[in-house]
Design a protein around this motif. Structure first.
Motif, PDB file in Angstrom:
ATOM      1  N   SER A 190       0.826  -1.211   0.000  1.00  0.00           N
ATOM      2  CA  SER A 190       0.000   0.000   0.000  1.00  0.00           C
ATOM      3  C   SER A 190       0.861   1.262   0.000  1.00  0.00           C
ATOM      4  O   SER A 190       2.046   1.232   0.373  1.00  0.00           O
ATOM      5  CB  SER A 190      -0.885  -0.010   1.269  1.00  0.00           C
ATOM      6  OG  SER A 190      -1.648   1.169   1.384  1.00  0.00           O
ATOM      7  N   ASP A 224       4.071  -7.896   3.519  1.00  0.00           N
ATOM      8  CA  ASP A 224       3.049  -7.079   4.185  1.00  0.00           C
ATOM      9  C   ASP A 224       2.094  -8.002   4.924  1.00  0.00           C
ATOM     10  O   ASP A 224       1.957  -9.179   4.590  1.00  0.00           O
ATOM     11  CB  ASP A 224       2.279  -6.269   3.125  1.00  0.00           C
ATOM     12  CG  ASP A 224       1.645  -5.011   3.691  1.00  0.00           C
ATOM     13  OD1 ASP A 224       2.094  -3.907   3.345  1.00  0.00           O
ATOM     14  OD2 ASP A 224       0.681  -5.135   4.494  1.00  0.00           O
ATOM     15  N   TYR A 238       3.873   7.913  17.999  1.00  0.00           N
ATOM     16  CA  TYR A 238       4.376   7.911  16.615  1.00  0.00           C
ATOM     17  C   TYR A 238       5.707   8.660  16.533  1.00  0.00           C
ATOM     18  O   TYR A 238       6.668   8.157  15.940  1.00  0.00           O
ATOM     19  CB  TYR A 238       3.328   8.556  15.702  1.00  0.00           C
ATOM     20  CG  TYR A 238       3.656   8.481  14.230  1.00  0.00           C
ATOM     21  CD1 TYR A 238       3.454   7.297  13.515  1.00  0.00           C
ATOM     22  CD2 TYR A 238       4.142   9.587  13.533  1.00  0.00           C
ATOM     23  CE1 TYR A 238       3.742   7.220  12.154  1.00  0.00           C
ATOM     24  CE2 TYR A 238       4.434   9.515  12.185  1.00  0.00           C
ATOM     25  CZ  TYR A 238       4.236   8.331  11.505  1.00  0.00           C
ATOM     26  OH  TYR A 238       4.527   8.257  10.155  1.00  0.00           O
ATOM     27  N   THR A 265      -2.000   8.929   1.269  1.00  0.00           N
ATOM     28  CA  THR A 265      -2.072   7.453   1.240  1.00  0.00           C
ATOM     29  C   THR A 265      -3.202   7.019   2.183  1.00  0.00           C
ATOM     30  O   THR A 265      -3.713   7.837   2.957  1.00  0.00           O
ATOM     31  CB  THR A 265      -0.758   6.815   1.764  1.00  0.00           C
ATOM     32  OG1 THR A 265      -0.687   7.042   3.179  1.00  0.00           O
ATOM     33  CG2 THR A 265       0.482   7.375   1.075  1.00  0.00           C
TER      34      THR A 265
HETATM   35  N1  LIG Z   1       1.327   8.980   4.647  1.00  0.00           N
HETATM   36  C1  LIG Z   1       2.000   9.878   5.358  1.00  0.00           C
HETATM   37  O1  LIG Z   1       1.581  11.031   5.505  1.00  0.00           O
HETATM   38  C2  LIG Z   1       3.328   9.513   5.975  1.00  0.00           C
HETATM   39  C3  LIG Z   1       4.142  10.558   6.449  1.00  0.00           C
HETATM   40  C4  LIG Z   1       5.381  10.266   7.032  1.00  0.00           C
HETATM   41  C5  LIG Z   1       5.782   8.932   7.134  1.00  0.00           C
HETATM   42  N2  LIG Z   1       4.960   7.942   6.669  1.00  0.00           N
HETATM   43  C6  LIG Z   1       5.441   6.575   6.818  1.00  0.00           C
HETATM   44  O2  LIG Z   1       5.511   5.948   5.547  1.00  0.00           O
HETATM   45  C7  LIG Z   1       5.374   4.543   5.707  1.00  0.00           C
HETATM   46  C8  LIG Z   1       4.352   4.045   4.710  1.00  0.00           C
HETATM   47  O3  LIG Z   1       3.081   4.580   5.066  1.00  0.00           O
HETATM   48  P1  LIG Z   1       1.928   4.877   3.996  1.00  0.00           P
HETATM   49  O4  LIG Z   1       1.562   6.290   4.138  1.00  0.00           O
HETATM   50  O5  LIG Z   1       2.307   4.328   2.692  1.00  0.00           O
HETATM   51  O6  LIG Z   1       0.735   4.043   4.689  1.00  0.00           O
HETATM   52  P2  LIG Z   1      -0.180   2.815   4.199  1.00  0.00           P
HETATM   53  O7  LIG Z   1      -1.127   2.607   5.313  1.00  0.00           O
HETATM   54  O8  LIG Z   1      -0.683   3.068   2.829  1.00  0.00           O
HETATM   55  O9  LIG Z   1       0.877   1.604   4.126  1.00  0.00           O
HETATM   56  C9  LIG Z   1       1.417   1.015   5.273  1.00  0.00           C
HETATM   57  C10 LIG Z   1       1.558  -0.480   5.015  1.00  0.00           C
HETATM   58  O10 LIG Z   1       2.163  -1.078   6.173  1.00  0.00           O
HETATM   59  C11 LIG Z   1       1.527  -2.314   6.390  1.00  0.00           C
HETATM   60  N3  LIG Z   1       1.698  -2.722   7.782  1.00  0.00           N
HETATM   61  C12 LIG Z   1       1.234  -2.109   8.904  1.00  0.00           C
HETATM   62  N4  LIG Z   1       1.564  -2.825   9.989  1.00  0.00           N
HETATM   63  C13 LIG Z   1       2.261  -3.910   9.548  1.00  0.00           C
HETATM   64  C14 LIG Z   1       2.863  -5.014  10.195  1.00  0.00           C
HETATM   65  N5  LIG Z   1       2.811  -5.188  11.535  1.00  0.00           N
HETATM   66  N6  LIG Z   1       3.490  -5.943   9.451  1.00  0.00           N
HETATM   67  C15 LIG Z   1       3.536  -5.811   8.095  1.00  0.00           C
HETATM   68  N7  LIG Z   1       2.966  -4.787   7.421  1.00  0.00           N
HETATM   69  C16 LIG Z   1       2.339  -3.846   8.153  1.00  0.00           C
HETATM   70  C17 LIG Z   1       0.065  -2.068   6.039  1.00  0.00           C
HETATM   71  O11 LIG Z   1      -0.636  -3.293   5.793  1.00  0.00           O
HETATM   72  C18 LIG Z   1       0.208  -1.207   4.796  1.00  0.00           C
HETATM   73  O12 LIG Z   1       0.266  -1.987   3.617  1.00  0.00           O
HETATM   74  C19 LIG Z   1       4.997   4.315   7.176  1.00  0.00           C
HETATM   75  O13 LIG Z   1       6.142   3.928   7.896  1.00  0.00           O
HETATM   76  C20 LIG Z   1       4.530   5.687   7.636  1.00  0.00           C
HETATM   77  O14 LIG Z   1       4.680   5.866   9.011  1.00  0.00           O
HETATM   78  C21 LIG Z   1       3.761   8.198   6.082  1.00  0.00           C
END
Ligand SMILES: NC(=O)c1ccc[n+]([C@@H]2O[C@H](COP(=O)([O-])OP(=O)(O)OC[C@H]3O[C@@H](n4cnc5c(N)ncnc54)[C@H](O)[C@@H]3O)[C@@H](O)[C@H]2O)c1
Length: 252
Positions: free
Chosen positions: A16, A37, A152, A189
């Motif tokens: 994702s 995942d 977080y 996302t």
């Molecule tokens: N979207 C934002 O605004 C943002 C900002 C800063 C950092 N991030 C970081 O970017 C990374 C990706 O996030 P995203 O925005 O793509 O979110 P998302 O929710 O689209 O993707 C996160 C993915 O992690 C997987 N996941 C969660 N827990 C898990 C586990 N225990 N084992 C295996 N898989 C697991 C979920 O199934 C999902 O597919 C994360 O680390 C998030 O903290 C996101």
């Protein structure tokens, strides 16, 4: 010339958002993507879309045995391992007063301990393949605090310094393994979807978050994936232990 030709990259959170866009880029640039995942349905659908250059493996990043299987499956299917993206993560809103012990542990287990296990398990396979690149996704909230995101921020701050430690160790041991952290602002996302649909005063949640960024909008997952691609590729061979910010000017 493709930028990741024949490089095998294991991506936690590859089903994702940022992880999925990164997997698409890996394959587009001639590499092999192993999507790891806990969301099997989304992961298998994306792997099928990407074809023979992709593989899905179920993984809960908090489980060491799962990581060992994911690394072994990558090597068995594609013959080696050259890159690791730690993108799996969860975002939760809480303050120091309302965060429970269980919630603090859950967020830190997935975001920080999951990244630790990923690095630790991948390093032997990266070494065996002659070296490689690890990219850990932290956040702008790993660079500074936010009263509404205590657990977080703590987890993403840990990812930031863990990254430097891994980078220094691998450099000292002459493993030819680099390790860098990526710090996104708010990226459109599924993770932030609940926040976008909330109303804040007389504004939508989306407007509220957009205004945090001097560029006046949210980031797109492919914009972060492009930075990750650079770090996974041989274009970034003199970068290790560093913080790469992708935030539309938010921290400026
Ligand atoms: N979207 C934002 O605004 C943002 C900002 C800063 C950092 N991030 C970081 O970017 C990374 C990706 O996030 P995203 O925005 O793509 O979110 P998302 O929710 O689209 O993707 C996160 C993915 O992690 C997987 N996941 C969660 N827990 C898990 C586990 N225990 N084992 C295996 N898989 C697991 C979920 O199934 C999902 O597919 C994360 O680390 C998030 O903290 C996101």
């Amino acid at each position: 010339m493709p930028r990741l030709e024949n490089k095998v990259v294991l991506l936690s959170g590859g089903a994702s958002g940022i992880g999925a866009e990164s997997a698409r880029l890996v394959v587009r640039e001639g590499g092999k993507a192993v999507l790891a995942d806990r969301d099997e349905a989304k992961g298998r659908t994306l792997a099928a879309e990407l074809g023979d250059a992709a593989l899905f493996v179920p993984l809960d990043v908090t489980q060491e045995a799962g990581w060992q299987s994911a690394v072994a499956a990558s090597v068995e299917r594609f013959g080696g391992l050259h890159g690791l993206l730690n993108a799996a993560g969860v975002g939760v809103r809480n303050s120091i007063e309302d965060c429970t012990l269980a919630e603090y542990r859950r967020v830190n287990d997935i975001n920080a301990l999951g990244t630790f296990l990923g690095c630790k398990t991948a390093i032997p396979a990266l070494k065996q393949s002659g070296g490689g690149s690890i990219v850990n996704i932290s956040s702008v909230l790993g660079l500074r605090g936010a009263s509404y995101a205590m657990a977080y921020c703590a987890s993403k701050g840990a990812v930031r310094t863990l990254t430097k430690n891994v980078a220094l160790h691998c450099a000292q041991m002459k493993y030819n393994i680099r390790c860098n952290s990526v710090h996104p602002g708010y990226i459109d996302t599924p993770m932030i979807a609940p926040r976008l649909s909330q109303t804040v005063g007389n504004r939508s949640g989306r407007q509220d978050l957009e205004e945090l960024h001097p560029l006046g909008r949210l980031g797109r997952p492919e914009e972060v994936a492009n930075m990750i691609l650079f770090l996974l590729s041989d274009e970034s061979t003199f970068s290790t232990g560093s913080e790469f910010v992708c935030d539309g000017g938010l921290t400026a």
